[in-house]
Design a protein around this motif. Structure first.
Motif, PDB file in Angstrom:
ATOM      1  N   TYR A 172      29.584   0.647 -15.150  1.00 17.71           N
ATOM      2  CA  TYR A 172      30.719  -0.584 -15.923  1.00 17.71           C
ATOM      3  C   TYR A 172      29.673  -1.502 -16.564  1.00 17.71           C
ATOM      4  N   PRO A 173      30.550  -2.386 -16.937  1.00 10.29           N
ATOM      5  CA  PRO A 173      29.787  -3.288 -17.957  1.00 10.29           C
ATOM      6  C   PRO A 173      28.658  -4.444 -17.269  1.00 10.29           C
ATOM      7  N   THR A 174      28.486  -4.570 -16.254  1.00 10.28           N
ATOM      8  CA  THR A 174      27.146  -5.330 -15.660  1.00 10.28           C
ATOM      9  C   THR A 174      26.344  -5.070 -15.056  1.00 10.28           C
ATOM     10  N   LYS A 175      25.603  -5.527 -14.663  1.00 13.09           N
ATOM     11  CA  LYS A 175      24.570  -4.625 -13.687  1.00 13.09           C
ATOM     12  C   LYS A 175      24.456  -5.871 -12.521  1.00 13.09           C
ATOM     13  N   ARG A 176      24.857  -5.182 -11.011  1.00 15.06           N
ATOM     14  CA  ARG A 176      25.764  -5.967  -9.817  1.00 15.06           C
ATOM     15  C   ARG A 176      25.274  -4.616  -9.195  1.00 15.06           C
ATOM     16  N   ARG A 177      24.337  -5.813  -8.125  1.00 12.86           N
ATOM     17  CA  ARG A 177      23.229  -4.202  -6.687  1.00 12.86           C
ATOM     18  C   ARG A 177      23.774  -5.149  -5.796  1.00 12.86           C
ATOM     19  N   ARG A 178      24.552  -3.988  -4.487  1.00 13.56           N
ATOM     20  CA  ARG A 178      25.517  -4.164  -3.673  1.00 13.56           C
ATOM     21  C   ARG A 178      25.333  -3.288  -2.388  1.00 13.56           C
ATOM     22  N   ASN A 192      28.155  -5.970   0.355  1.00  7.79           N
ATOM     23  CA  ASN A 192      27.422  -7.805   0.632  1.00  7.79           C
ATOM     24  C   ASN A 192      25.809  -7.314  -0.678  1.00  7.79           C
ATOM     25  N   VAL A 193      25.736  -8.216  -0.286  1.00  8.54           N
ATOM     26  CA  VAL A 193      24.310  -8.636  -1.468  1.00  8.54           C
ATOM     27  C   VAL A 193      23.419  -7.522  -0.733  1.00  8.54           C
ATOM     28  N   ASN A 194      22.406  -6.527  -1.762  1.00  5.94           N
ATOM     29  CA  ASN A 194      21.430  -5.861  -1.232  1.00  5.94           C
ATOM     30  C   ASN A 194      20.360  -6.072   0.105  1.00  5.94           C
ATOM     31  N   ARG A 195      20.137  -7.119  -0.320  1.00 12.99           N
ATOM     32  CA  ARG A 195      19.192  -7.989   0.968  1.00 12.99           C
ATOM     33  C   ARG A 195      19.464  -7.706   1.979  1.00 12.99           C
ATOM     34  N   LEU A 196      20.563  -7.930   2.397  1.00 13.92           N
ATOM     35  CA  LEU A 196      21.377  -7.513   3.778  1.00 13.92           C
ATOM     36  C   LEU A 196      20.149  -6.285   4.408  1.00 13.92           C
ATOM     37  N   ARG A 249      24.554   2.351   1.045  1.00 16.29           N
ATOM     38  CA  ARG A 249      24.510   3.462   0.294  1.00 16.29           C
ATOM     39  C   ARG A 249      24.275   2.106  -0.564  1.00 16.29           C
ATOM     40  N   VAL A 250      23.064   1.892  -1.675  1.00 18.11           N
ATOM     41  CA  VAL A 250      23.057   1.006  -2.792  1.00 18.11           C
ATOM     42  C   VAL A 250      23.624   0.837  -3.736  1.00 18.11           C
ATOM     43  N   ILE A 251      24.121  -0.162  -4.348  1.00 17.08           N
ATOM     44  CA  ILE A 251      25.375   0.903  -5.985  1.00 17.08           C
ATOM     45  C   ILE A 251      24.664  -0.061  -6.413  1.00 17.08           C
TER      46      ILE A 251
END
Ligand SMILES: C[S@@+](CC[C@H](N)C(=O)[O-])C[C@H]1O[C@@H](n2cnc3c(N)ncnc32)[C@H](O)[C@@H]1O
Length: 416
Positions: A161-167, A119-123, A152-154
């Motif tokens: 990986y070539p994109t920022k995506r914090r989940r 899920n999004v880390n905002r959860l 864990r937020v990754i």
């Protein structure tokens, strides 16, 4: 000997692609898009994997007793209600957030050995006025059904990986399993989060912090009380990494130990892309305005005056670093603040990303969504998806005996 997997909220199959690479087998899946009648993601899923045991109905219509027995339940449940991009987000009580309860009833009925959710880390912080309540409710439920949990937020960009995506990734292990027992005996120790746990094995963190930032245990964080009470009064600052063991919560921040980097430039198609992806000269000024920083006096519909301000977004996007997070709003050349724009290395002109490039950003095979859906939906599906390789990495850890440290973690252990 991989695990038998059920995939919920399957989209175009990001979990399945990653888990199958690691030797697991998806035996049943569900995907249904509520916003339109056409079922583009589900059709793509079925044409890539076949439609055996794939269901395309609202998850709410699924009777949990009909879901086959399985060992691992996975799903990236819809995140709109937790997303910062959404105003008026209502958290776990909102319509989309409420889909958590469908995962919960299936897990309660089937009690698979493991769960892996995204899920999004905002959860972790939702809702704003009662920080941490939604995640607290989720942990409470999992405790009640019989699971220990690690999260864990990754950020994908931190691990090559070539994109920022914090989940946030949530790993639930039934208490009578190997990982459930491992969490029970080690989850309260600081080094669980830096080397011995489920996540740090494939996603190493800077081990030097261990002394400076011991795990914080909130004495009031027992989740064993009444669920209604948890829901009404629970507040807690969940950090980037943590564990729930027998109803007690252990949490700490960790910093990634980045090993290598790929960039937005690495995913660009070479050899020329069609004209339709290029920005029109007439609209460049509008693009510049939308991407630029601004501070403007504005008036709401109710007549209330306020100062609107926002910072600049690089225009075009730099090619020498991982891209900004992909949203679902890409895919047309009309000016848009969040859309990615690159200077094509061959022509030097400005253009949007192609569908293949966004697939590469999310680590899907080229042309994965080229299964007959309208092109703008190819971007939407990738904006909803997860970074496949991260799941493959987690799938590998699931194959391990938790007692066995990976060579990386082992090397750290010997040096740390
Ligand atoms: C965050 S996306 C997951 C994407 C997926 N992990 C992937 O790799 O493509 C959530 C998915 O849940 C689906 N969905 C939303 N509401 C649903 C419902 N009521 N029943 C079943 N699926 C639903 C959406 O269509 C979307 O594809």
């Amino acid at each position: 000997m991989g695990l038998e997997v059920v995939e919920l909220f399957a989209g175009v199959g990001g979990f399945r692609l990653g888990l199958e690479e690691a030797g697991h087998e998806v035996i049943w899946s569900n995907q249904w898009e509520p916003s339109i009648q056409a079922q583009h993601a589900s059709n793509c899923y079925a044409s890539q994997f076949g439609d055996d045991n794939h269901t395309n109905v609202d998850i709410k219509e699924i009777d949990e007793t009909e879901v086959p027995d399985h060992e691992l339940l996975v799903g990236g449940f819809p995140c709109q209600d937790y997303s910062v991009a959404q105003t008026g987000a209502e958290g776990i009580e909102g319509e989309k957030g409420a889909l958590w309860w469908d995962i919960e009833r299936i897990a309660r009925q089937k009690r698979p050995r493991y769960l892996l959710l995204e899920n999004v880390n905002r959860l972790l912080r939702s809702p704003t006025e009662q920080r941490g309540r939604d995640f607290g409710v989720l942990l409470h439920c999992l405790h009640d059904i019989g699971y220990n949990v690690e999260w864990r937020v990754i950020n994908a960009a931190d691990y090559g990986y070539p994109t920022k995506r914090r989940r946030v990734f949530i790993f639930g292990a039934r208490r009578d399993t190997e990982w459930g027992g491992w969490l029970e005996s080690h989850g309260d120790q600081p080094n669980y989060f830096t080397r011995r746990g489920f996540f740090p094995r494939e996603f190493p963190v800077d081990n030097r912090q261990q002394q400076q930032f011991p795990v914080a245990r909130n004495p009031d964080a027992s989740l064993l009380g009444d669920p209604k009470e948890t829901s009404e009064s629970f507040e807690f600052h969940f950090k980037k990494s943590g564990a729930m063991v027998d109803g007690d919560v252990w949490t700490r921040d960790v910093d990634p130990e980045s090993e290598w980097e790929t960039t937005l430039g690495d995913v660009l198609e070479t050899g020329g892309v069609p004209e339709k992806y290029y920005l029109s000269e007439d609209e460049i000024e509008r693009w510049e305005y939308m991407k630029g920083s601004k501070e403007e006096e504005r008036v709401t519909d109710e007549g209330y005056e306020y100062t609107f301000s926002e910072g600049a977004i690089p225009f075009p996007d730099p090619l020498d670093r991982p891209s900004r997070t992909l949203l679902t709003s890409e895919g047309t050349t009309s000016p848009g603040r969040e859309k990615h724009v690159v200077e094509d290395p061959a022509t030097g002109d400005l253009r949007i990303l192609t569908p293949i490039e966004v697939e590469r950003l999310m680590d899907f095979p080229d042309g994965w969504t080229d299964t007959g859906m309208p092109e703008n939906w190819r971007y939407t599906c990738m904006g909803n998806a997860l970074v496949v390789g991260l799941i493959e990495q987690m799938g590998r850890t699931l194959n391990q005996d938790p007692e066995m440290e990976t060579s990386h973690a082992f090397a750290q252990m010997n040096s740390g």
